[in-house]
Design a protein around this motif. Structure first.
Motif, PDB file in Angstrom:
ATOM      1  N   TYR A   1      37.229  72.974 -11.543  1.00 29.99           N
ATOM      2  CA  TYR A   1      38.084  72.269 -10.598  1.00 29.99           C
ATOM      3  C   TYR A   1      38.900  71.074 -11.251  1.00 29.99           C
ATOM      4  O   TYR A   1      39.889  70.855 -10.685  1.00 29.99           O
ATOM      5  CB  TYR A   1      37.049  71.717  -9.466  1.00 29.99           C
TER       6      TYR A   1
ATOM      7  N   LYS B   1      41.741  72.648 -12.665  1.00 30.35           N
ATOM      8  CA  LYS B   1      42.803  73.260 -11.588  1.00 30.35           C
ATOM      9  C   LYS B   1      43.530  72.130 -11.011  1.00 30.35           C
ATOM     10  O   LYS B   1      44.697  72.219 -11.119  1.00 30.35           O
ATOM     11  CB  LYS B   1      41.852  73.795 -10.438  1.00 30.35           C
TER      12      LYS B   1
ATOM     13  N   VAL C   1      33.108  77.738  -3.504  1.00 27.61           N
ATOM     14  CA  VAL C   1      34.155  77.228  -4.308  1.00 27.61           C
ATOM     15  C   VAL C   1      35.197  78.229  -3.945  1.00 27.61           C
ATOM     16  O   VAL C   1      36.366  77.953  -3.762  1.00 27.61           O
ATOM     17  CB  VAL C   1      34.210  76.774  -5.731  1.00 27.61           C
TER      18      VAL C   1
ATOM     19  N   LEU D   1      38.909  78.030  -2.393  1.00 24.46           N
ATOM     20  CA  LEU D   1      40.070  78.366  -3.055  1.00 24.46           C
ATOM     21  C   LEU D   1      41.022  79.253  -2.438  1.00 24.46           C
ATOM     22  O   LEU D   1      42.097  79.083  -2.266  1.00 24.46           O
ATOM     23  CB  LEU D   1      40.101  78.363  -4.496  1.00 24.46           C
TER      24      LEU D   1
ATOM     25  N   VAL E   1      44.826  77.267  -9.315  1.00 21.19           N
ATOM     26  CA  VAL E   1      44.026  78.337  -8.513  1.00 21.19           C
ATOM     27  C   VAL E   1      43.448  79.198  -9.571  1.00 21.19           C
ATOM     28  O   VAL E   1      42.383  79.789  -9.578  1.00 21.19           O
ATOM     29  CB  VAL E   1      44.417  78.442  -7.271  1.00 21.19           C
TER      30      VAL E   1
ATOM     31  N   PHE F   1      39.911  80.328 -10.665  1.00 21.24           N
ATOM     32  CA  PHE F   1      39.194  81.505 -10.367  1.00 21.24           C
ATOM     33  C   PHE F   1      38.702  82.315 -11.555  1.00 21.24           C
ATOM     34  O   PHE F   1      37.587  82.695 -11.550  1.00 21.24           O
ATOM     35  CB  PHE F   1      40.479  82.331  -9.798  1.00 21.24           C
TER      36      PHE F   1
END
Length: 675
Positions: free
Chosen positions: A63, A66, A245, A249, A369, A373
């Motif tokens: 995160y 990101k 999460v 997202l 993102v 991912f």
């Protein structure tokens, strides 16, 4: 002990045969460890709490990546200042520049054709495509704030890694502490339980099997205690956290990835069912391997004498092959499951790249993102693989737990008398008189060994018990020592039933000199003073003289401190017998039991042993079990056993005058009548 036929007979393969545990759920087996885990519960909870913190920190790294990509490396904030449509309707990204900073203002003035005005007079914007027309120092100046925050993000990731290192170290230490204490408690419980069992228990269980249960099987649970427990919580938290999460997202992409989960669940269930049987078989065969090795080492002389090495090798090879086959089956199952999980992980990653890439190209998803991912998907299947590996370890451990509790559930202890009976004994309790009152006994209920036997041994009396092999002579010694309990009747010491006297009180008052004495690894001194903490040199010399050990000890380089290894096999049978007699002297017993003490020794040593036994029996009660009738002629009374019954009793002269069973035995043993 001499009368091997007294013991419960076993077939040649029964020595290696072990009971099979019933089918029990894994949770039920693990729950049985709760008494050993409970004392370490606080430590385990602390370790799990640390695991939760580590999991949260682990989830934060993608995160943070990101945020760094979307906010600082490739800013994707919405609004007129960063995005606009060109003449063709294509969406264009802009970098917004703060013109109140002199360095930025100078660059804007120098490249006015590249910058456009915004509604805010203190800012200007430039198309990201035009940034390449600027020099690297100019780009660095315009993006100084982004570079600084990107550095902060990198520093934050480094800081998270350091904190995770410290927490992981603390978690490992806590789990090792708890795991070692759990195994220590389990091992002590196992050892104590085995030590309390009856002699019959050891006749049914090979040494190798019991050693395997106490060592290998308990050690086999080490990794389960130290890693599986915490990794289970970590992996479960990680899976749940990643799923949350991912949905937060990009819900649609997350659901597309979760398409593979049913296949993972089905594969895990199939793997769990298939893996258990090979693991259980491996634990059984490992115990049989250890038992076979132990018996081979113990009986190597007999094997070579009868040239049975090849047959023994084939027998061991069959057991080893079975262990190998079980291991290969377990490897095959694991080798199918792990690549299958890898394939499903790759399928999920392919789904992310395809649909996520389309989202980035359509500008419905940011690059940050997509990067997050990809990282989370890789992390998502890592705990699934870990769970499979830990399940592998857990099944191995559960197979060991089954075998451990199979031993712990075996209760073949001789019942202990209550505290009141022990309290009623006088403080100077001594073994003065022994009585058998209509005693019947059998190791195997279908084959009685003693039938309605009644006899008495009076204080300071020497009683000999003779008879053919299997008559029940050694069983009488076993019952006096309460290695076994009678089936009918009673055995009393000083008119007190032995079942009401704690063994720790009466057994130390009885000296047992066996046909094949057992000597422990250690010095001769330690073996002689087995039950004595200390003894003066003068007293020790008296013991050696009375036991006729002085000459033997003086001939040894290290004397009484000579080291004995593996039952003292470097010494002759006679030397070992003399040491065992010295051990009986050191204990100063009230009652002496000789079980064929002169069977395996030469004539010269036999004379020494007889002299030592004469010294030992002086002013003591003695029971002599013998095959050689010449060794019992001077006994105060001779009891003749045949097929578990007393057929004659009297002195040597009386029995010879009767010309009965004892007379016939004497005639058979005369040198001129031997075949």
């Amino acid at each position: 002990m001499t009368d091997r036929k007294d013991r419960q007979p076993q077939g040649p393969e029964d020595r290696y045969r072990e009971k099979q545990p019933g089918r029990q759920r894994d949770i039920a087996m693990l729950a049985r460890l709760s008494p050993f885990v409970r004392p370490q519960l606080f430590v385990l909870v602390g370790a799990v709490f640390i695991v939760v913190l580590v999991t949260l920190l682990d989830l934060s790294i993608p995160y943070i990546t990101k945020v760094a990509i979307d906010n600082y490396i490739v800013p994707q904030t919405t609004g007129e200042q960063t995005t606009a449509n060109d003449s063709n309707g294509k969406k264009t990204r802009f970098l917004t520049v703060d013109t109140t900073r002199p360095p930025n203002r100078e660059i804007v003035l120098a490249h006015q054709g590249l910058f456009a005005e915004t509604k805010d007079p203190s800012t200007a914007r430039i198309d990201f495509a035009d940034l390449k027309k600027l020099t690297i120092p100019e780009i660095a100046t315009l993006r100084k704030n982004d570079l600084f925050k990107t550095g902060l993000a990198a520093g934050l990731i480094f800081g998270v890694a350091l904190v995770m290192f410290v927490l992981n170290f603390a978690q490992v230490m806590l789990m090792e502490y708890a795991g070692q204490h759990i195994m220590h408690g389990l091992r002590m419980t196992m050892f104590s339980h085995i030590q309390r069992q009856s002699i019959d228990f050891f006749s049914k269980n090979p040494v190798g099997r019991l050693v395997t249960r106490t060592t290998n099987d308990i050690q086999n649970m080490h990794e389960m205690f130290t890693s599986v427990i915490t990794f289970f919580f970590k992996d479960m938290f990680l899976i749940i956290g990643i799923a949350i999460v991912l949905v937060a997202l990009a819900p649609k992409l997350a659901l597309a990835c979760f398409f593979v989960l049913p296949f993972v669940v089905i594969g895990s269930i199939v793997f769990a069912g298939a893996a258990r049987s090979p693991f259980r078989m491996m634990r059984v065969k490992l115990a049989e391997i250890n038992a076979g090795i132990s018996e081979t080492i113990e009986g190597i002389t007999v094997l070579r004498l009868f040239a049975r090495e090849a047959r023994n090798f084939r027998k061991f090879s069959r057991i080893n092959d079975a262990y190998y086959d079980a291991g290969i089956r377990q490897i095959h199952i694991f080798a199918i499951f792990m690549p299958a999980i890898e394939v499903l992980g790759s399928v999920a990653l392919a789904i992310v790249i395809y649909f996520g890439g389309r989202g980035v190209l359509a500008d419905t998803m940011t690059i940050g993102v997509l990067a997050a991912f990809i990282s989370y998907i890789k992390m998502f299947f890592r705990p699934i693989r870990d769970i499979a590996e830990k399940y592998n370890i857990t099944q191995n451990a559960i197979s060991s737990i089954e075998r451990i509790f199979l031993v712990l559930d075996t209760q073949e202890e001789i019942p202990r008398p209550g505290g009141k009976a022990a309290a009623a004994l006088p403080p100077d309790f001594a073994v003065n008189r022994v009585d058998f009152n209509n005693v019947s006994f059998a190791y195997n209920q279908t084959e009685p060994v003693l039938k309605n036997v009644s006899l008495s041994v009076n204080p300071n009396e020497t009683v000999a018990i003779v008879g053919p092999t299997g008559a029940g002579k050694t069983s009488i010694a076993n019952l006096i020592l309460r290695f076994y309990d009678v089936n009918e009747g009673s055995v009393t010491i000083n008119n007190i039933d032995v079942r009401t006297i704690p063994g720790s009180i009466f057994r130390p008052r009885i000296g047992l000199v066996m046909q094949d004495p057992f000597l422990f690894t250690g010095t001769i001194r330690n073996n002689i003073l087995f039950t004595r903490k200390s003894v003066s040199d003068a007293e020790l010399n008296t013991i050696l003289e009375n036991a006729r050990c002085r000459d033997m000890v003086d001939r040894l380089e290290n004397g009484i401190d000579t080291l004995l290894t593996h039952r003292g096999t470097a010494f002759s049978s006679g030397q070992r017998q003399l040491i065992s007699i010295a051990r009986a002297f050191a204990n100063d017993p009230d009652l002496i039991i000789f079980d064929e003490a002169t069977s395996y020794i030469d004539l010269e040593t036999e004379m020494k042993v007889k002299q030592a036994l004469t010294n030992l029996t002086r002013n003591r009660t003695a029971i002599i079990i013998a095959h050689r009738l010449s060794t019992v002629r001077d006994a105060d009374r001779i009891i003749v056993l045949s097929r578990g019954r007393i057929v004659e009793s009297g002195t040597h002269a009386q029995l010879m005058a009767n010309k009965g069973y004892y007379f016939r035995l004497n005639e058979i043993q005369k040198p001129e009548n031997r075949p």
